[in-house]
Scaffold this motif. Sequence first.
Motif, PDB file in Angstrom:
ATOM      1  N   LEU A   1      40.476  82.616  90.249  1.00 47.57           N
ATOM      2  CA  LEU A   1      41.363  82.151  89.176  1.00 47.57           C
ATOM      3  C   LEU A   1      40.584  81.466  88.068  1.00 47.57           C
ATOM      4  N   VAL A   2      39.577  80.657  88.457  1.00 46.22           N
ATOM      5  CA  VAL A   2      38.759  79.968  87.449  1.00 46.22           C
ATOM      6  C   VAL A   2      38.005  80.981  86.599  1.00 46.22           C
TER       7      VAL A   2
ATOM      8  N   GLY B   1      40.028  82.585  84.026  1.00 46.13           N
ATOM      9  CA  GLY B   1      40.575  81.704  82.998  1.00 46.13           C
ATOM     10  C   GLY B   1      41.993  81.248  83.269  1.00 46.13           C
ATOM     11  N   LYS B   2      42.491  81.425  84.505  1.00 50.34           N
ATOM     12  CA  LYS B   2      43.870  81.046  84.831  1.00 50.34           C
ATOM     13  C   LYS B   2      43.956  79.660  85.470  1.00 50.34           C
ATOM     14  N   LEU B   3      42.828  79.075  85.857  1.00 48.14           N
ATOM     15  CA  LEU B   3      42.821  77.768  86.511  1.00 48.14           C
ATOM     16  C   LEU B   3      41.644  76.962  85.997  1.00 48.14           C
ATOM     17  N   LEU B   4      41.889  75.704  85.623  1.00 50.84           N
ATOM     18  CA  LEU B   4      40.821  74.824  85.178  1.00 50.84           C
ATOM     19  C   LEU B   4      40.031  74.329  86.380  1.00 50.84           C
TER      20      LEU B   4
ATOM     21  N   VAL C   1      30.027  81.188  86.944  1.00 50.75           N
ATOM     22  CA  VAL C   1      31.113  80.203  87.018  1.00 50.75           C
ATOM     23  C   VAL C   1      31.315  79.767  88.457  1.00 50.75           C
ATOM     24  N   ARG C   2      31.336  80.729  89.403  1.00 53.44           N
ATOM     25  CA  ARG C   2      31.553  80.382  90.800  1.00 53.44           C
ATOM     26  C   ARG C   2      30.455  79.443  91.329  1.00 53.44           C
ATOM     27  N   GLN C   3      29.219  79.677  90.892  1.00 55.08           N
ATOM     28  CA  GLN C   3      28.127  78.798  91.337  1.00 55.08           C
ATOM     29  C   GLN C   3      28.305  77.364  90.800  1.00 55.08           C
ATOM     30  N   LEU C   4      28.819  77.250  89.617  1.00 52.58           N
ATOM     31  CA  LEU C   4      28.916  75.917  88.989  1.00 52.58           C
ATOM     32  C   LEU C   4      30.121  75.117  89.497  1.00 52.58           C
ATOM     33  N   VAL C   5      31.182  75.800  89.971  1.00 51.37           N
ATOM     34  CA  VAL C   5      32.370  75.054  90.380  1.00 51.37           C
ATOM     35  C   VAL C   5      32.327  74.707  91.849  1.00 51.37           C
TER      36      VAL C   5
END
Length: 366
Positions: free
Chosen positions: A254-255, A258-261, A361-365
């Motif tokens: 979702l992140v 762009g659907k979830l912050l 993005v997945r690595q950073l969140v």
Amino acid sequence: MKPLHIFKPGTHTAMSGARFDFSESDLAATVQAYDPALHEAPLVIGHPRHDAPAAGWVKSLSVSVHGLTAEAQQVDVAFAEQIAKGSYKKISASFYHPEAPNNPVPGVYYLRHVGFLGAQPPAVKGLRPIELADGEEGVIEFGDFSERITAGVFRRLREWLISQFDQDTADLVIPGWDVDNLAAEAHRAEQRPAFTEPSPSKTPEKPPVNEAERIALETENARLKTALETHQSTLRNAAAAKRHGNNLAFAETLVAAGKLLPKHTSALIAALDFAEAGDTPLEFGEGDQRKPVVEGLKAIFEDLPKQIEFAETASKDRKGDDDAPLDLEFAEKNTDPERLVLHNRATALAAKNNIPYESAVRQLVK
């Protein structure tokens, strides 16, 4: 057919091994409650799994100091002839327990059925006995609990352990060879003549377990119990970890879309984990429309529009610099600063490691 003496007051042992006290007042209440319109008790032969076919029906009941008497009606002619020849001389009764869910008159022992035995000895002495063994919840059955039934119970319990856990666990609790030996002994016992009750054994009783043996048995039982509990806990923890991993991957998707912050991922994962926790996951809806809450939550978030739309323009000199701000044009002017920072870092990481933007993005969140 003359009235049948089917039961008497006293303490009797059911097939389950439980002992029940039947007073004269209990039997009087049974007589008062009996109503063929609610449940007409059948006459049956032997030990059927169900109450069919019926050889006759109980019309009414009466009670005296000697016990419970049943008046029969619609008796099958062939069955009556067998009774006249002495093929079935023993009678026993089966009752609904006062608290049984299917009891037609809750609060009293209600007659369920009357059965006739041939060579098998009765459980309630002094009658022409019978035993019915269909295993319905709340039914009290009187009869001899044979080794064949014991073997069947342990075999079904072992199969349940295998289905719920694995064969190693079943072998730990109920070894298969023990069940096979018990079944073999039951088969040998059934080959012996059984037209009279067995005489008391002349073999001396085994001496009682001494203190050392008692302690050893208790220690082994405790070890087996601990091993089973540990195995069950391991299975539960593994299942919970797998669910958490799936929920984390869903939030990251979702992140990336762009659907979830990013700041909302922890709350969503916690909600999904809670909805699936326990032996019975949370559900919503009614009847056939009931669905797991997890499915509903995921559907809501999958249907959300993008929280933010962005496009990047980066010069060659600034490409790969994690700290340098990128030139961005956002579809929404009031963009979350945290989201902007994440985008800048993800873009730089993707360019630096030559990986897709979503993977960055997945690595950073995490």
